[in-house]
Design a protein around this motif. Structure first.
Motif, PDB file in Angstrom:
ATOM      1  N   CYS B 115      64.493 -35.561  61.385  1.00 22.75           N
ATOM      2  CA  CYS B 115      64.783 -35.963  62.763  1.00 22.75           C
ATOM      3  C   CYS B 115      66.268 -36.193  62.951  1.00 22.75           C
ATOM      4  O   CYS B 115      66.934 -36.710  62.060  1.00 22.75           O
ATOM      5  CB  CYS B 115      64.078 -37.280  63.083  1.00 22.75           C
ATOM      6  SG  CYS B 115      62.318 -37.202  62.897  1.00 22.75           S
ATOM      7  N   ASP B 118      70.138 -41.093  66.545  1.00 26.87           N
ATOM      8  CA  ASP B 118      71.331 -41.602  67.220  1.00 26.87           C
ATOM      9  C   ASP B 118      71.596 -43.016  66.709  1.00 26.87           C
ATOM     10  O   ASP B 118      70.956 -43.988  67.137  1.00 26.87           O
ATOM     11  CB  ASP B 118      71.100 -41.607  68.735  1.00 26.87           C
ATOM     12  CG  ASP B 118      72.361 -42.044  69.485  1.00 26.87           C
ATOM     13  OD1 ASP B 118      73.340 -42.470  68.821  1.00 26.87           O
ATOM     14  OD2 ASP B 118      72.365 -41.959  70.728  1.00 26.87           O
ATOM     15  N   CYS B 230      66.675 -44.902  66.397  1.00 28.09           N
ATOM     16  CA  CYS B 230      66.329 -44.033  67.509  1.00 28.09           C
ATOM     17  C   CYS B 230      66.319 -42.579  67.056  1.00 28.09           C
ATOM     18  O   CYS B 230      67.368 -41.937  66.979  1.00 28.09           O
ATOM     19  CB  CYS B 230      67.330 -44.246  68.646  1.00 28.09           C
ATOM     20  SG  CYS B 230      66.927 -43.275  70.092  1.00 28.09           S
ATOM     21  N   GLU B 232      65.616 -38.857  67.625  1.00 33.31           N
ATOM     22  CA  GLU B 232      65.634 -38.150  68.909  1.00 33.31           C
ATOM     23  C   GLU B 232      64.683 -36.975  68.982  1.00 33.31           C
ATOM     24  O   GLU B 232      63.883 -36.865  69.878  1.00 33.31           O
ATOM     25  CB  GLU B 232      67.057 -37.712  69.221  1.00 33.31           C
ATOM     26  CG  GLU B 232      67.931 -38.937  69.476  1.00 33.31           C
ATOM     27  CD  GLU B 232      69.310 -38.590  69.928  1.00 33.31           C
ATOM     28  OE1 GLU B 232      69.848 -37.563  69.451  1.00 33.31           O
ATOM     29  OE2 GLU B 232      69.855 -39.332  70.744  1.00 33.31           O
ATOM     30  N   LYS B 233      64.808 -36.096  68.050  1.00 34.34           N
ATOM     31  CA  LYS B 233      63.920 -34.946  68.168  1.00 34.34           C
ATOM     32  C   LYS B 233      63.498 -34.477  66.782  1.00 34.34           C
ATOM     33  O   LYS B 233      64.282 -34.470  65.842  1.00 34.34           O
ATOM     34  CB  LYS B 233      64.607 -33.821  68.934  1.00 34.34           C
ATOM     35  CG  LYS B 233      65.895 -33.345  68.303  1.00 34.34           C
ATOM     36  CD  LYS B 233      66.541 -32.246  69.112  1.00 34.34           C
ATOM     37  CE  LYS B 233      67.849 -31.805  68.472  1.00 34.34           C
ATOM     38  NZ  LYS B 233      68.543 -30.795  69.238  1.00 34.34           N
TER      39      LYS B 233
END
Lengths: 184, 235
Positions: B115, B118, B230, B232-233
């Motif tokens: 992943c 951030d 966090c 993100e994708k």
């Protein structure tokens, strides 16, 4: 909570160190100067001894003033002797009578002698009057209640060495006790 | 009457006092020694050092033994050799090698639900009471946080992102420390405790987290469990 306690302990340790410094530096200096013979080396010994004390500050309980003093006296004396040895190494001199482990063996074990009947003399004087190397281990063990490992760390030797010293100290103690030991 | 162990214990205090009194008497007549300037300076420095924040002073010692984390670029197209299936089947590998002095851990993406993360959006859900972040340096693949309290206690939290082209190699001096491998958020972690503090290394997906300082084991684990990253994708 653990963090907090850790800080409190350190605060106490810091205060302890300053107290020891103010209360004992004079005595430490005189003991070191007696052994080393000059002010400059004696001050080095005191400083080196304080470094050792810092490392073992948790062993010191200021409420036990005699135990503290004994511990400090032993540390500074041993430190001064080490410095003396280092300085004399090139001359092959063996200062004092600190060759304790190589001292001649005695036939009867301390254990057997300690069981001998001895009732005529003063044990306190005999203990106080032992040579430094023996008195240190005897008092650290029986007064400061140090383990063999703690004594070894204090005297910067091995546990096996400490056990030998204790054995020989007891033999010597029996002899002194029989003679009527006095403080030398 | 015989000299028994009990007698030695009983008489040791009097013997010690007698010896100390004799020692005192020897030096009583001495004039008070005036210590040299060099000695006074050195001792002042020593006392000052003792007065320094215990947390910081101890932490210096910890850091000298602390973990070294390196993110090393992998040679070759590591990622391209992996199949999509493999990516999803495995997680970060936790490879441990122990020597008599150190424990080395290798975090390597063999796979992964890799992943993007951030790090600017990282949140600490738990910090011990009184602690707050005083310094932070956040980059794309690493972030460093200094967390302090008013008593001089200091914690350091470092985050390292392991990508599909890097491997995280971590070496901790574990000589004379108590090492354990707790599970934190479902992942194997390393906890090294010594008298002066602890180091906890754990991971969340492809992010390695190192917590270092004077803090209880429970607090360190709780901090680690409550770090919110966090992601993100997913690839």
């Amino acid at each position: 909570m653990i963090l907090y306690m850790s800080l409190i302990e350190s605060e106490q340790d810091r205060s302890k160190f300053e107290t020891i410094y103010m209360d004992y530096r004079g005595l430490m200096f005189y003991i070191a100067r007696d052994i080393l013979g000059n002010d400059s080396d004696a001050e080095d010994a005191v400083q080196e001894a304080f470094l050792k004390i810092i490392k073992n500050i948790d062993r010191i309980d200021l409420s036990e003033c005699h135990k503290t003093k004994l511990y400090i006296v032993i540390i500074v004396r041993r430190t001064a002797i080490d410095i003396y040895r280092r300085k004399r190494k090139s001359d092959n001199n063996v200062p004092f009578d600190e060759n304790y482990i190589d001292e001649g063996c005695e036939d009867v074990s301390a254990g057997e002698q300690i069981e001998n009947t001895l009732d005529k003399l003063d044990l306190v004087n005999a203990m106080a009057g032992l040579p430094d190397r023996y008195r240190d281990v005897i008092l650290l063990k029986y007064y400061n209640a140090f383990s063999d490992a703690e004594i070894a760390k204090t005297l910067e030797t091995t546990e096996s060495n400490v056990r030998k010293l204790l054995e020989r100290a007891k033999k010597r103690l029996v002899r002194e006790y029989e003679k009527g030991g006095t403080v030398q | 009457m015989t000299i028994t162990e009990e007698m030695l214990y009983e008489n040791a205090e009097k013997a010690a006092i007698l010896y100390l009194d004799k020692t005192d008497a020897e030096y009583q007549s001495e004039n008070e020694h005036v210590f040299s300037g060099r000695f006074e300076r050195n001792m002042r420095k020593m006392i000052k050092d003792q007065k320094r924040s215990p947390g910081q002073r101890r932490f210096i010692s910890i850091m000298q033994k602390a973990a070294i984390v390196l993110l090393i670029a992998l040679a070759g197209a590591f990622a391209t050799t992996m199949s999509v299936k493999a990516y999803r089947e495995e997680f970060i590998n936790f490879i441990k090698r122990t020597t008599h002095r150190a424990t080395n851990i290798e975090y390597r993406i063999g796979d992964v639900e890799y992943c993007e993360v951030d790090l600017n959006k990282t949140a600490f859900g738990y910090l011990p009471q009184g602690f707050e972040i005083t310094e932070q340096k956040i980059g794309d693949e690493e972030a460093f946080y200094t967390i302090r309290n008013s008593d001089g206690g200091t914690l350091y939290i470092d985050l390292y992102v392991v990508t599909d082209t890097t491997v995280g190699v971590l070496s901790i001096n574990t000589e004379n420390t108590e090492v354990s491998y707790p599970t934190i958020n479902g992942e194997k972690a390393l906890l090294s405790i010594e008298t002066e503090g602890l180091i906890l290394v754990c991971s969340q997906r492809n992010v390695i987290c190192k917590i270092c300082g004077i803090v209880s084991e429970q607090d360190a684990v709780r901090i680690a469990e409550n770090i919110s990253l966090c992601f993100e994708k997913e690839q």
